[in-house]
Design an enzyme around this catalytic site. Sequence first.
Site, PDB file in Angstrom:
ATOM      1  N   PHE A  55      38.104  33.703  39.504  1.00  0.00           N
ATOM      2  CA  PHE A  55      39.459  34.090  39.885  1.00  0.00           C
ATOM      3  C   PHE A  55      39.507  34.253  41.401  1.00  0.00           C
ATOM      4  O   PHE A  55      38.612  34.873  41.985  1.00  0.00           O
ATOM      5  CB  PHE A  55      39.788  35.405  39.186  1.00  0.00           C
ATOM      6  CG  PHE A  55      41.229  35.804  39.248  1.00  0.00           C
ATOM      7  CD1 PHE A  55      42.206  35.061  38.607  1.00  0.00           C
ATOM      8  CD2 PHE A  55      41.609  36.945  39.932  1.00  0.00           C
ATOM      9  CE1 PHE A  55      43.538  35.448  38.655  1.00  0.00           C
ATOM     10  CE2 PHE A  55      42.939  37.339  39.975  1.00  0.00           C
ATOM     11  CZ  PHE A  55      43.903  36.590  39.331  1.00  0.00           C
ATOM     12  N   ASP A  67      32.558  39.707  35.687  1.00  0.00           N
ATOM     13  CA  ASP A  67      33.958  40.095  35.546  1.00  0.00           C
ATOM     14  C   ASP A  67      34.389  39.747  34.121  1.00  0.00           C
ATOM     15  O   ASP A  67      34.308  38.581  33.709  1.00  0.00           O
ATOM     16  CB  ASP A  67      34.818  39.354  36.587  1.00  0.00           C
ATOM     17  CG  ASP A  67      36.261  39.835  36.578  1.00  0.00           C
ATOM     18  OD1 ASP A  67      36.730  40.327  35.534  1.00  0.00           O
ATOM     19  OD2 ASP A  67      36.927  39.703  37.627  1.00  0.00           O
ATOM     20  N   TYR A  95      44.805  45.583  31.391  1.00  0.00           N
ATOM     21  CA  TYR A  95      46.208  45.270  31.055  1.00  0.00           C
ATOM     22  C   TYR A  95      46.341  43.935  30.339  1.00  0.00           C
ATOM     23  O   TYR A  95      47.421  43.524  29.981  1.00  0.00           O
ATOM     24  CB  TYR A  95      47.122  45.303  32.289  1.00  0.00           C
ATOM     25  CG  TYR A  95      46.686  44.492  33.499  1.00  0.00           C
ATOM     26  CD1 TYR A  95      46.809  43.116  33.523  1.00  0.00           C
ATOM     27  CD2 TYR A  95      46.164  45.129  34.625  1.00  0.00           C
ATOM     28  CE1 TYR A  95      46.418  42.382  34.621  1.00  0.00           C
ATOM     29  CE2 TYR A  95      45.766  44.402  35.741  1.00  0.00           C
ATOM     30  CZ  TYR A  95      45.897  43.028  35.736  1.00  0.00           C
ATOM     31  OH  TYR A  95      45.495  42.303  36.824  1.00  0.00           O
ATOM     32  N   LYS A  96      45.223  43.238  30.125  1.00  0.00           N
ATOM     33  CA  LYS A  96      45.270  41.965  29.395  1.00  0.00           C
ATOM     34  C   LYS A  96      45.049  42.258  27.907  1.00  0.00           C
ATOM     35  O   LYS A  96      45.918  42.858  27.280  1.00  0.00           O
ATOM     36  CB  LYS A  96      44.244  41.005  29.994  1.00  0.00           C
ATOM     37  CG  LYS A  96      44.642  40.626  31.443  1.00  0.00           C
ATOM     38  CD  LYS A  96      43.605  39.840  32.188  1.00  0.00           C
ATOM     39  CE  LYS A  96      44.126  39.503  33.586  1.00  0.00           C
ATOM     40  NZ  LYS A  96      43.064  39.120  34.517  1.00  0.00           N
ATOM     41  N   ARG A 152      49.584  27.729  29.694  1.00  0.00           N
ATOM     42  CA  ARG A 152      48.505  28.581  29.188  1.00  0.00           C
ATOM     43  C   ARG A 152      49.006  29.443  28.031  1.00  0.00           C
ATOM     44  O   ARG A 152      50.087  30.022  28.101  1.00  0.00           O
ATOM     45  CB  ARG A 152      48.023  29.447  30.349  1.00  0.00           C
ATOM     46  CG  ARG A 152      46.723  30.134  30.137  1.00  0.00           C
ATOM     47  CD  ARG A 152      46.236  30.765  31.432  1.00  0.00           C
ATOM     48  NE  ARG A 152      47.080  31.885  31.835  1.00  0.00           N
ATOM     49  CZ  ARG A 152      46.650  32.933  32.545  1.00  0.00           C
ATOM     50  NH1 ARG A 152      45.385  32.978  32.943  1.00  0.00           N
ATOM     51  NH2 ARG A 152      47.465  33.904  32.874  1.00  0.00           N
TER      52      ARG A 152
END
Length: 412
Positions: free
Chosen positions: A128, A199, A224-225, A371
């Site tokens: 990321f 990560d 939060y995912k 996605r």
Amino acid sequence: MRMDTSSSHSAAERLDAVFAATRSRFDLPEGVIYLDGNSLGPLTHDARMRVADELDNQWGARLIKGWNESGWIDLPHIVGNRIAALVGAAPGSVVACDSTSVNLFKVLSAALQMRPERRVVLSDRGNFPSDLYVAQGLLGGVERGHELKVVEPEEVAEALDENVAVLMLTQVDYRTGRLHDMADLTRRARAVGAATVWDLAHSAGALPVHLEEAEADFAVGCSYKYLNGGPGAPAFVYVRPEHAEHAHPFLAGWMGHETPFAFDPGYRAAPGVGRMLVGTPPVLAMTALDAALEVWEGLDLADVRARSIELSETFVAEVEARCPELVLASPRDPLARGSQVSFRFEHGYAAMQALIERGVIGDFRTPDLMRFGFAPLYLSLDDVLRAAEELETVLRDRLWDDPRFAARLKVT
Ligand SMILES: *Cc1c(COP(=O)(O)O)cnc(C)c1O
């Protein structure tokens, strides 16, 4: 070998019952099929009630007494322990705090100090961007000739050598869902004496993770995912227990002090992973996350993984049959990807906007990726079939070809 159909039937029924129960705990808007829980998980009834209670009965009624009486001060550890159970970490080895990016800065700085004679941080092009920016910023500030080496994901294993101080990877690629073999790469890193920083932003809550067993040194991740903690929810950080007493992040603050309320001008690190804390915890956000994590109590991540694969495999098969314009960008082998699937399409942004207007929410990643995330806790096989049908309609009727869908919003 004979298939025992009665027991496989009851196994499927058991999973249906497990996930019908989890689904009932989510507060999803009517008529929406949500395939973006990999970006922002939805609200749970538990979180709604806890935050309301926090406002009215804790902050509202107790004022500053809440730090002791409502246990606010312990939330980073309480929440950390809930997350530890989901990522194969021992109790007491995870805290919830700050953002993933900030936590990465802390653990990367601590990891670099464990290998003072080495100068390379190895990462990959699937990482990321924020993770790479954090490394660039940190290495630039250290000014000791460090280098961030970024290779293709398939080349990580061969790029590991005795110059590498830290192997810093994201387990699941945010664009394609490609999954790194954490156990294997961690073993290889250890063999050349490199520390590891993982990560888990797209792993935690998406698939079983075994930090302790893999002998990972440090990890960070996002809540939060797939953990549904709410927009901007506090992230988490893991430190392997054997390092915790001598890990020294470059970011130190009073919440990570041994005795914060001694107000000592000199910093003395708190014991264990607590030293990764910096400032005052965001209590309302932490409360929402703590409550959201209740849905995981008693859930088996192997079940979550099994259902996630069933959902994504169904979606891929349906989309490939219905939408010949779309090209699968994710690994075809479900065991080689996380809990998301991406398709390439030249007009992907507009097509996603048109799909969202029809109640099926996914997202878009530049340059051309549509996605879709699969969170079994609140998604059924029927949802996935309907989503594929809607996608087919958007493409067949060229619904994306509308000026309304051309302009990109700030957040894609
Ligand atoms: C989502 C995500 C982040 C988010 O970082 P924030 O600091 O919360 O903005 C970081 N790393 C990865 C790999 C991610 O997928």
